[in-house]
Design a protein around this motif. Structure first.
Motif, PDB file in Angstrom:
ATOM      1  N   ASP A 273      -3.551   8.182 -12.579  1.00 40.53           N
ATOM      2  CA  ASP A 273      -4.868   7.790 -13.092  1.00 40.53           C
ATOM      3  C   ASP A 273      -5.981   7.906 -12.056  1.00 40.53           C
ATOM      4  N   VAL A 274      -5.642   7.606 -10.789  1.00 39.56           N
ATOM      5  CA  VAL A 274      -6.699   7.561  -9.782  1.00 39.56           C
ATOM      6  C   VAL A 274      -6.968   8.939  -9.170  1.00 39.56           C
ATOM      7  N   TYR A 275      -5.916   9.750  -9.019  1.00 39.41           N
ATOM      8  CA  TYR A 275      -6.096  10.993  -8.251  1.00 39.41           C
ATOM      9  C   TYR A 275      -5.926  12.288  -9.051  1.00 39.41           C
TER      10      TYR A 275
ATOM     11  N   LEU B  32       0.846  -1.189   0.000  1.00 45.91           N
ATOM     12  CA  LEU B  32       0.000   0.000   0.000  1.00 45.91           C
ATOM     13  C   LEU B  32       0.886   1.246   0.000  1.00 45.91           C
TER      14      LEU B  32
ATOM     15  N   GLU C 212      -5.901  17.870 -10.981  1.00 44.42           N
ATOM     16  CA  GLU C 212      -5.788  18.197  -9.557  1.00 44.42           C
ATOM     17  C   GLU C 212      -4.367  18.558  -9.147  1.00 44.42           C
TER      18      GLU C 212
ATOM     19  N   SER D 253      -4.773   6.597  -0.838  1.00 40.30           N
ATOM     20  CA  SER D 253      -3.767   5.558  -0.951  1.00 40.30           C
ATOM     21  C   SER D 253      -4.122   4.609  -2.086  1.00 40.30           C
ATOM     22  N   LEU D 254      -3.178   3.761  -2.445  1.00 43.19           N
ATOM     23  CA  LEU D 254      -3.436   2.770  -3.494  1.00 43.19           C
ATOM     24  C   LEU D 254      -2.410   1.642  -3.381  1.00 43.19           C
ATOM     25  N   HIS D 255      -2.677   0.554  -4.097  1.00 43.95           N
ATOM     26  CA  HIS D 255      -1.746  -0.566  -4.137  1.00 43.95           C
ATOM     27  C   HIS D 255      -0.951  -0.516  -5.434  1.00 43.95           C
TER      28      HIS D 255
ATOM     29  N   ASP E  70       7.385   3.140  -9.089  1.00 47.87           N
ATOM     30  CA  ASP E  70       7.055   3.671 -10.418  1.00 47.87           C
ATOM     31  C   ASP E  70       5.582   3.423 -10.741  1.00 47.87           C
ATOM     32  N   MET E  71       5.134   2.198 -10.456  1.00 52.30           N
ATOM     33  CA  MET E  71       3.735   1.884 -10.735  1.00 52.30           C
ATOM     34  C   MET E  71       2.821   2.709  -9.826  1.00 52.30           C
TER      35      MET E  71
ATOM     36  N   ARG F 101      -7.362  12.893 -12.443  1.00 52.99           N
ATOM     37  CA  ARG F 101      -8.101  12.850 -13.710  1.00 52.99           C
ATOM     38  C   ARG F 101      -8.645  14.218 -14.117  1.00 52.99           C
ATOM     39  N   ARG F 102      -8.664  15.159 -13.153  1.00 54.04           N
ATOM     40  CA  ARG F 102      -9.223  16.485 -13.468  1.00 54.04           C
ATOM     41  C   ARG F 102      -8.226  17.591 -13.137  1.00 54.04           C
TER      42      ARG F 102
END
Lengths: 96, 317
Positions: free
Chosen positions: A42-44, A9, A49, A27-29, A34-35, A46-47
């Motif tokens: 992509d997740v945070y 995570l 931000e 958070s993300l996995h 790098d990933m 998109r607009r």
């Protein structure tokens, strides 16, 4: 191999265009840093931000203990003289 | 400190509208209720991509296709925010997936209905996202911090979803007779399932009382359902479409629209797995998970290799 545990995570921090500090957004996995950056894009964002992303593996973060919140934060409570409104100034003083 | 004391302190914090954070003490029932609700919510976002994905390749214009893709991508993102919020309660992501795949975990029943025409993309955005927004806005003030914060992001992003759906139906209802008919048919099929999205009537809702007491939930199922009807009826009028409820009528005294009986037997059937698409939806998720295994394995192997090389270089130096 196919039984490997899920990816670690990561905590994601983003700085907006306006020059403020990086701010925690979630958070993300991801399998590696790098990933994590790519996924965070992509997740945070998109607009539009942000213009800068930090990722930190969640396990590297040390947090204060909420059980000790009183001892940690109470000492600031009675120090009103640290705020500008504490000081009594004459009304004719318009700007300070 | 005894458990009773902790529980009292916890309820006091809720009374002061303080947020509960992951490391704070919380009753086991509160934790379990949240895990169940947040996971169900996350699964709904993920499964919710499937009925719409059906139309990406058949959108009538590039504009519609770009909007639909963006909406579906948002749903993937919303699922991810929510899974993360659930994980802060100490549950593993893989466990949540397993529960979805085994049928142990539920997701919103609305996604077990088929999408039969392009107009359904309109009805889903307008009604399904419209109902979801009414459910989600109060969740931005939910007592559990990570869930509330995830909902703030979701709500901010979701407002375009409803508008794009409404626009699709508006275009169809201003089009040819056949197009208007397509829009009406879609409303006929999606109206009642959308009404059911707010869950059982307050009297029959088993989890509501605890959720309201602990401020996970701020409004009852029936209150939100009434808001939905009141907001949606004038919108249907603008579209020139008829809501398929012969008992729908305005009450001058209460200033609310009264609606007919909901078919709870249908609701329970779909919840229990007997909807038109339950099996299809879960199979699509399982296939995606299993067929993606090699990608996850490859990424893990690559990360391990890079880590190993880094430590070897260090040793040499």
């Amino acid at each position: 191999m196919s039984n490997s545990k899920s990816w670690p995570l990561w905590e994601v921090f983003i700085r907006s265009k306006h020059g403020l500090s990086h701010k925690h957004v979630g958070s993300l996995h991801a399998s590696d840093a790098d990933m994590a950056i790519e996924n965070a894009r992509d997740v945070y964002t998109r607009r539009q931000e942000g213009i800068s992303i930090w990722v930190v593996e969640s396990k590297s973060i040390t947090a204060s203990d909420p059980k000790l919140n009183d001892a940690m934060f109470e000492p600031a409570e009675d120090k009103v003289y640290r705020h500008p409104t504490f000081y009594e100034l004459p009304d004719e003083l318009k700007h300070m | 400190m005894t458990t009773i004391n902790l529980e009292e302190q916890f309820m006091n914090r809720l009374a002061l509208d303080e947020k509960i954070e992951p490391k704070d003490w919380m009753p086991e029932k509160y934790r379990k209720t949240l895990v169940r609700q947040i996971a169900q919510h996350a699964h709904s976002e993920i499964v919710g991509m499937l009925p719409e994905a059906n139309y990406i390749s058949r959108a009538p214009s590039l504009r519609r296709k770009a909007a639909l893709l963006a909406k579906i991508q948002d749903e993937a993102g919303h699922g991810l925010y929510l899974y993360c919020a659930a994980e802060t309660l100490g549950v593993e992501r893989d466990t949540l997936f397993e529960e979805l795949h085994s049928g142990k975990a539920k997701y919103s029943s609305i996604f077990n209905y088929p999408t039969l025409s392009w107009a359904d993309m309109g009805a889903i955005g307008w009604l399904v996202d419209g109902a979801a927004i009414l459910n989600q806005v109060p969740l931005c003030k939910c007592s559990y911090g990570p869930y509330a914060r995830a909902m703030v992001r979701v709500c901010k992003e979701e407002s375009f979803h409803q508008r794009q759906g409404f626009e699709i139906l508006l275009t169809l209802s201003n089009g040819s007779e056949a197009q208007k008919q397509m829009a009406q048919d879609s409303l006929n099929r999606w109206w009642w399932p959308s009404m059911m999205m707010f869950g059982p009537s307050d009297a029959d809702s088993t989890n509501s009382e605890y959720s309201m007491k602990t401020k996970i939930k701020r409004f009852s199922n029936d209150e939100l359902r009434q808001r939905f009807v009141d907001a949606t009826k004038p919108q249907a009028d603008i579209l020139g479409l008829t809501i398929p409820d012969p008992n729908l009528k305005y009450n001058e005294e209460t200033k609310h629209w009264e609606y007919g009986e909901i078919d709870w037997e249908e609701f329970n059937n779909v919840v229990q797995g007997h909807g038109a698409c339950n099996k299809l939806r879960v199979k699509a998720r399982k296939d995606a998970w299993e067929e993606g295994q090699w990608v996850r394995d490859a990424a893990t192997a690559y990360a391990e290799k890079k880590e190993l090389r880094k430590s070897q270089t260090k040793q040499v130096a």
